[in-house]
Write an enzyme that holds these catalytic residues in place. Structure first.
Site, PDB file in Angstrom:
ATOM      1  N   GLU A  63       0.692  -1.132  -0.078  1.00  0.00           N
ATOM      2  CA  GLU A  63       0.080  -0.010  -0.123  1.00  0.00           C
ATOM      3  C   GLU A  63       0.812   1.440  -0.075  1.00  0.00           C
ATOM      4  O   GLU A  63       0.378   2.312  -0.188  1.00  0.00           O
ATOM      5  CB  GLU A  63      -0.775   0.039   1.109  1.00  0.00           C
ATOM      6  CG  GLU A  63      -2.158  -1.035   1.284  1.00  0.00           C
ATOM      7  CD  GLU A  63      -1.597  -2.524   1.442  1.00  0.00           C
ATOM      8  OE1 GLU A  63      -2.115  -3.618   1.068  1.00  0.00           O
ATOM      9  OE2 GLU A  63      -0.673  -2.474   2.309  1.00  0.00           O
ATOM     10  N   ALA A  85       9.297  -2.763   5.559  1.00  0.00           N
ATOM     11  CA  ALA A  85      10.027  -3.998   5.643  1.00  0.00           C
ATOM     12  C   ALA A  85       9.565  -5.279   5.344  1.00  0.00           C
ATOM     13  O   ALA A  85       8.355  -5.640   5.752  1.00  0.00           O
ATOM     14  CB  ALA A  85      10.601  -4.115   7.372  1.00  0.00           C
ATOM     15  N   VAL A  86      10.051  -5.998   4.266  1.00  0.00           N
ATOM     16  CA  VAL A  86       9.575  -7.359   3.720  1.00  0.00           C
ATOM     17  C   VAL A  86      10.497  -8.288   4.132  1.00  0.00           C
ATOM     18  O   VAL A  86      11.753  -8.357   3.685  1.00  0.00           O
ATOM     19  CB  VAL A  86       9.340  -7.048   2.256  1.00  0.00           C
ATOM     20  CG1 VAL A  86       8.746  -8.278   1.710  1.00  0.00           C
ATOM     21  CG2 VAL A  86       8.238  -5.844   1.888  1.00  0.00           C
ATOM     22  N   ILE A  87      10.024  -9.120   4.875  1.00  0.00           N
ATOM     23  CA  ILE A  87      11.075 -10.324   5.020  1.00  0.00           C
ATOM     24  C   ILE A  87      10.695 -11.601   4.739  1.00  0.00           C
ATOM     25  O   ILE A  87       9.456 -12.121   4.702  1.00  0.00           O
ATOM     26  CB  ILE A  87      11.125 -10.375   6.644  1.00  0.00           C
ATOM     27  CG1 ILE A  87      11.434  -9.068   7.563  1.00  0.00           C
ATOM     28  CG2 ILE A  87      12.016 -11.798   7.325  1.00  0.00           C
ATOM     29  CD1 ILE A  87      11.207  -8.824   9.044  1.00  0.00           C
ATOM     30  N   ASP A  90       8.351 -18.622   3.760  1.00  0.00           N
ATOM     31  CA  ASP A  90       8.400 -19.865   2.874  1.00  0.00           C
ATOM     32  C   ASP A  90       7.608 -19.839   1.699  1.00  0.00           C
ATOM     33  O   ASP A  90       7.524 -20.880   0.803  1.00  0.00           O
ATOM     34  CB  ASP A  90       7.944 -20.968   3.778  1.00  0.00           C
ATOM     35  CG  ASP A  90       8.852 -20.845   4.843  1.00  0.00           C
ATOM     36  OD1 ASP A  90       9.965 -20.924   5.151  1.00  0.00           O
ATOM     37  OD2 ASP A  90       8.141 -21.597   6.047  1.00  0.00           O
ATOM     38  N   THR A  91       6.873 -18.744   1.313  1.00  0.00           N
ATOM     39  CA  THR A  91       6.293 -18.458  -0.082  1.00  0.00           C
ATOM     40  C   THR A  91       6.854 -17.528  -0.852  1.00  0.00           C
ATOM     41  O   THR A  91       7.587 -16.778  -0.585  1.00  0.00           O
ATOM     42  CB  THR A  91       4.646 -18.384   0.364  1.00  0.00           C
ATOM     43  OG1 THR A  91       4.521 -16.842   0.919  1.00  0.00           O
ATOM     44  CG2 THR A  91       4.131 -19.386   1.431  1.00  0.00           C
ATOM     45  N   HIS A  93       5.267 -14.925  -1.800  1.00  0.00           N
ATOM     46  CA  HIS A  93       4.748 -13.680  -1.486  1.00  0.00           C
ATOM     47  C   HIS A  93       5.775 -12.502  -1.402  1.00  0.00           C
ATOM     48  O   HIS A  93       5.488 -11.363  -1.780  1.00  0.00           O
ATOM     49  CB  HIS A  93       3.738 -13.711  -0.197  1.00  0.00           C
ATOM     50  CG  HIS A  93       3.151 -12.645   0.349  1.00  0.00           C
ATOM     51  ND1 HIS A  93       1.968 -12.210  -0.245  1.00  0.00           N
ATOM     52  CD2 HIS A  93       3.296 -11.533   1.235  1.00  0.00           C
ATOM     53  CE1 HIS A  93       1.624 -11.100   0.292  1.00  0.00           C
ATOM     54  NE2 HIS A  93       2.294 -10.823   1.090  1.00  0.00           N
ATOM     55  N   ARG A 132      19.482  -3.562  10.474  1.00  0.00           N
ATOM     56  CA  ARG A 132      19.510  -2.448   9.579  1.00  0.00           C
ATOM     57  C   ARG A 132      18.462  -1.432  10.239  1.00  0.00           C
ATOM     58  O   ARG A 132      18.528  -0.282   9.756  1.00  0.00           O
ATOM     59  CB  ARG A 132      18.894  -2.946   8.044  1.00  0.00           C
ATOM     60  CG  ARG A 132      19.961  -3.742   7.719  1.00  0.00           C
ATOM     61  CD  ARG A 132      19.331  -4.710   6.350  1.00  0.00           C
ATOM     62  NE  ARG A 132      20.302  -5.380   5.682  1.00  0.00           N
ATOM     63  CZ  ARG A 132      20.957  -6.394   6.159  1.00  0.00           C
ATOM     64  NH1 ARG A 132      20.670  -6.852   7.263  1.00  0.00           N
ATOM     65  NH2 ARG A 132      21.920  -7.024   5.426  1.00  0.00           N
TER      66      ARG A 132
END
Length: 160
Positions: A63, A85-87, A90-91, A93, A132
């Site tokens: 968004e 933050a995108v971590i 297992d997929t 996504h 970070r």
């Protein structure tokens, strides 16, 4: 020959918008804190009563672009900062969110000619994200500094 560079001296007149992802807020709140610290130390009023800074919270990184676009189209801001933050999980996504957030944020900057600082961490683990965002160094500070430099640079380019 003309050479243009951003300066960090008189930043107090810049109007800055920050869009922050609430998802992974343990990380993004720290990024925002570092960013605001940098801006404050460089003359931007970061108090709640500030006329030079607005912060908008969004549900997730996906968004970020639409709210950044709305803020840019208002023409109230000389520069925007998108924090998230995108971590990796297992997929797949992770890949979708990172790709769309980065393309969307870049598109906002190109379409509006307002710089949007890409302050979205993309990490494999929460530990990397926390490092970070303040355990080792806070990249939020760097994003604030980039915003000041780009705001100053764009102002000097428009005056030439």
């Amino acid at each position: 020959m003309a050479t243009f560079e951003g300066r960090f001296t008189d930043s107090s007149s810049l109007r800055i918008g920050v869009v922050v992802s609430r998802f992974n807020d343990l990380v993004t709140a720290k990024l925002l804190s570092g960013c605001l610290d940098c801006l404050n130390r460089h003359g931007i009023d970061t108090s709640a009563a500030s006329d030079h800074l607005d912060v908008a919270w969004v549900p997730g990184c996906f968004e970020l672009p639409i709210v950044a676009q709305q803020m840019a189209r208002s023409r109230k801001y000389q520069v925007l900062i998108a924090l998230g933050a995108v971590i990796r999980g297992d997929t797949p996504h992770f890949d979708v969110v990172v790709a769309e957030a980065s393309k969307g944020i870049a598109s906002v900057a190109r379409d509006t000619s307002i710089p949007v600082i890409f302050g979205v961490l993309t990490t494999d683990t929460m530990q990397q994200a926390l490092e970070r965002a303040g355990i080792k160094s806070n990249l939020g500070w760097n994003y604030g500094l980039e915003a000041l430099e780009m705001g100053s640079l764009m102002t000097s380019l428009s005056l030439s």
